[in-house]
Design a protein around this motif. Structure first.
Motif, PDB file in Angstrom:
ATOM      1  N   VAL A 143     -28.238 -32.447  56.896  1.00  0.00           N
ATOM      2  CA  VAL A 143     -27.565 -31.200  56.545  1.00  0.00           C
ATOM      3  C   VAL A 143     -28.553 -30.080  56.813  1.00  0.00           C
ATOM      4  CG1 VAL A 143     -26.711 -29.768  54.645  1.00  0.00           C
ATOM      5  CG2 VAL A 143     -25.988 -32.148  54.831  1.00  0.00           C
ATOM      6  N   GLY A 144     -28.142 -29.102  57.588  1.00  0.00           N
ATOM      7  CA  GLY A 144     -29.003 -27.965  57.899  1.00  0.00           C
ATOM      8  C   GLY A 144     -28.427 -26.687  57.325  1.00  0.00           C
ATOM      9  N   ILE A 145     -29.280 -25.903  56.672  1.00  0.00           N
ATOM     10  CA  ILE A 145     -28.849 -24.661  56.045  1.00  0.00           C
ATOM     11  C   ILE A 145     -29.700 -23.526  56.598  1.00  0.00           C
ATOM     12  CG2 ILE A 145     -28.615 -23.420  53.852  1.00  0.00           C
ATOM     13  CD1 ILE A 145     -28.358 -26.158  52.484  1.00  0.00           C
ATOM     14  N   GLY A 146     -29.041 -22.510  57.130  1.00  0.00           N
ATOM     15  CA  GLY A 146     -29.765 -21.372  57.684  1.00  0.00           C
ATOM     16  C   GLY A 146     -30.030 -21.544  59.161  1.00  0.00           C
ATOM     17  N   PHE A 147     -31.295 -21.499  59.546  1.00  0.00           N
ATOM     18  CA  PHE A 147     -31.700 -21.448  60.948  1.00  0.00           C
ATOM     19  C   PHE A 147     -31.060 -22.529  61.808  1.00  0.00           C
ATOM     20  CE2 PHE A 147     -34.514 -22.658  64.416  1.00  0.00           C
ATOM     21  CZ  PHE A 147     -34.747 -21.447  65.040  1.00  0.00           C
ATOM     22  N   ASP A 148     -31.197 -23.809  61.399  1.00  0.00           N
ATOM     23  CA  ASP A 148     -30.711 -24.870  62.279  1.00  0.00           C
ATOM     24  C   ASP A 148     -29.191 -24.955  62.301  1.00  0.00           C
ATOM     25  OD1 ASP A 148     -30.948 -25.762  59.678  1.00  0.00           O
ATOM     26  OD2 ASP A 148     -31.438 -27.819  60.211  1.00  0.00           O
ATOM     27  N   ALA A 149     -28.524 -24.452  61.259  1.00  0.00           N
ATOM     28  CA  ALA A 149     -27.062 -24.395  61.303  1.00  0.00           C
ATOM     29  C   ALA A 149     -26.597 -23.359  62.322  1.00  0.00           C
ATOM     30  CB  ALA A 149     -26.504 -24.063  59.926  1.00  0.00           C
ATOM     31  N   THR A 277     -23.307 -30.117  58.913  1.00  0.00           N
ATOM     32  CA  THR A 277     -23.428 -31.502  58.452  1.00  0.00           C
ATOM     33  C   THR A 277     -23.343 -32.402  59.678  1.00  0.00           C
ATOM     34  OG1 THR A 277     -21.034 -31.524  58.020  1.00  0.00           O
ATOM     35  CG2 THR A 277     -22.472 -31.109  56.147  1.00  0.00           C
ATOM     36  N   ASP A 278     -24.461 -33.044  60.017  1.00  0.00           N
ATOM     37  CA  ASP A 278     -24.517 -33.912  61.208  1.00  0.00           C
ATOM     38  C   ASP A 278     -24.103 -33.171  62.476  1.00  0.00           C
ATOM     39  OD1 ASP A 278     -25.259 -36.065  59.586  1.00  0.00           O
ATOM     40  OD2 ASP A 278     -23.186 -36.706  59.284  1.00  0.00           O
ATOM     41  N   GLY A 279     -24.407 -31.868  62.539  1.00  0.00           N
ATOM     42  CA  GLY A 279     -24.052 -31.089  63.719  1.00  0.00           C
ATOM     43  C   GLY A 279     -22.635 -30.557  63.727  1.00  0.00           C
ATOM     44  N   GLU A 280     -21.881 -30.795  62.653  1.00  0.00           N
ATOM     45  CA  GLU A 280     -20.549 -30.235  62.498  1.00  0.00           C
ATOM     46  C   GLU A 280     -20.624 -29.058  61.527  1.00  0.00           C
ATOM     47  OE1 GLU A 280     -17.740 -31.607  64.315  1.00  0.00           O
ATOM     48  OE2 GLU A 280     -19.597 -32.332  65.247  1.00  0.00           O
ATOM     49  N   ILE A 281     -19.837 -28.021  61.763  1.00  0.00           N
ATOM     50  CA  ILE A 281     -19.923 -26.808  60.946  1.00  0.00           C
ATOM     51  C   ILE A 281     -19.220 -27.017  59.618  1.00  0.00           C
ATOM     52  CG2 ILE A 281     -19.515 -24.327  60.846  1.00  0.00           C
ATOM     53  CD1 ILE A 281     -21.501 -25.289  62.995  1.00  0.00           C
ATOM     54  N   PHE A 282     -19.987 -26.993  58.534  1.00  0.00           N
ATOM     55  CA  PHE A 282     -19.442 -27.077  57.183  1.00  0.00           C
ATOM     56  C   PHE A 282     -19.150 -25.683  56.639  1.00  0.00           C
ATOM     57  CE2 PHE A 282     -19.978 -27.325  52.533  1.00  0.00           C
ATOM     58  CZ  PHE A 282     -19.094 -28.348  52.226  1.00  0.00           C
ATOM     59  N   ALA A 283     -20.036 -24.722  56.908  1.00  0.00           N
ATOM     60  CA  ALA A 283     -19.849 -23.328  56.506  1.00  0.00           C
ATOM     61  C   ALA A 283     -20.373 -22.455  57.641  1.00  0.00           C
ATOM     62  CB  ALA A 283     -20.598 -23.034  55.208  1.00  0.00           C
ATOM     63  N   GLY A 284     -19.475 -21.717  58.293  1.00  0.00           N
ATOM     64  CA  GLY A 284     -19.828 -20.959  59.487  1.00  0.00           C
ATOM     65  C   GLY A 284     -20.335 -19.557  59.196  1.00  0.00           C
TER      66      GLY A 284
END
Length: 309
Positions: A143-149, A277-284
């Motif tokens: 799960v990536g939050i911020g930069f990597d998302a 989440t795993d490269g899918e957008i959870f919150a855009g």
């Protein structure tokens, strides 16, 4: 005679290049004893197909695609009760293929297919994320939050390159255009931290983005996940120092990087969070999510690893 193995194939994986790969793999499937094939035709379809697999009598479900396909299949399998849940196999034919890498699966599709059709399942951990609105998902790799998302969002707009090149170009774009920290309170198990961050990434796998080794020592069967945080650093330092260290997995010693392990985590931000989440957008980019909680579910799924792994 019905097979005990179901192959769920995403024909648009790797920018549509997956179709030719899958066609070349059909003789290998037949040689290895056969399997039933089904393809995805709309978003979340892989999750529905995986969720139906137990009722249809399948003992193994193989995700033939990238990390997004694996993500959907995992979410489908988690709808099935543990005593009836089929084992998970992965044949990586996507852009990043990060979770397959962590499980020791070959990046070469034919070898990977032989590995999962002949390998034995073993338990792995799965994570779950839920926001303050009650919306939740399972995740397998990160799960990536911020930069990597934001990198994930930008990677969807880089159609010229393949594989890791897509993410590398998106990283450079994000450094130049979206270099803004967010202020968060992190509750990590029983410890509370407050910080200003560019990125907070939670890892079950060893890497994300096709080659950024954020948690090289991570295991998928130890009941804990790793986390990596990054405080604000100037753009030039980000490109010259941070980025190369993420690529070779030597970032942990940098003063701007925080890291550790957790079983439960809660994140509370001063502004809406962008999350993958795993490269899918959870919150855009239009997100209203400011709070999330994450949990590790130990030994949630039986995953097929190559012999000797």
């Amino acid at each position: 005679m019905k097979s005990s193995t179901l192959l769920i194939f995403n024909p648009i994986a790797n920018l549509g290049r997956a179709w030719n790969i899958a066609t070349a793999l059909r003789p290998v499937v037949d040689e290895m004893g056969g399997a039933d094939w089904t393809g995805t035709v709309f978003p979340t379809h892989a999750a529905e197909l995986a969720a139906q697999a137990a009722d249809q009598g399948y003992q193994r479900v193989i995700a033939l695609g990238g990390d997004g396909t694996v993500h959907e299949v995992v979410n489908g399998l988690m709808r099935i009760s543990p005593d009836r849940r089929p084992a998970l196999g992965i044949v990586p034919i996507g852009s990043g293929n990060d979770f397959a890498y962590s499980l020791g699966i070959s990046p070469k599709p034919e070898i990977a297919l032989r590995q999962v059709l002949s390998g034995k399942p073993a338990p792995i951990d799965i994570g779950r994320i839920e926001d303050e609105h009650g919306r939740g998902e399972f995740f397998s790799n990160s799960v990536g939050i911020g930069f990597d998302a934001i990198v994930v969002i930008r990677s969807r707009r880089v159609p010229i390159f393949q594989g890791f090149g897509i993410y590398f170009i998106a990283v450079l774009q994000t450094i130049l255009l979206n270099h803004h920290p967010f202020h968060v309170t992190l509750t990590i198990d029983n410890q509370t931290l407050r910080d200003s961050l560019l990125m907070c990434t939670l890892m079950n796998g060893k890497r994300e983005g096709g080659g950024f080794h954020l948690a090289s020592n991570a295991r998928q069967d130890d009941g804990i996940f790793n986390y990596v945080t990054m405080r604000y650093v100037p753009r030039v330092k980000m490109i010259a120092t941070i980025l190369p260290r993420f690529l070779n997995g030597t970032h942990a010693s940098l003063s701007s990087i925080g890291s550790g392990c957790f079983q439960k985590m809660e994140i509370d931000s001063d502004r809406p969070l962008v999350i993958h989440t795993d490269g899918e957008i959870f919150a855009g980019l239009s997100s209203t999510t400011r709070k999330v909680k994450l949990d590790v579910i130990p030994s949630a799924i039986q995953a097929i690893r190559p012999a000797g792994q």
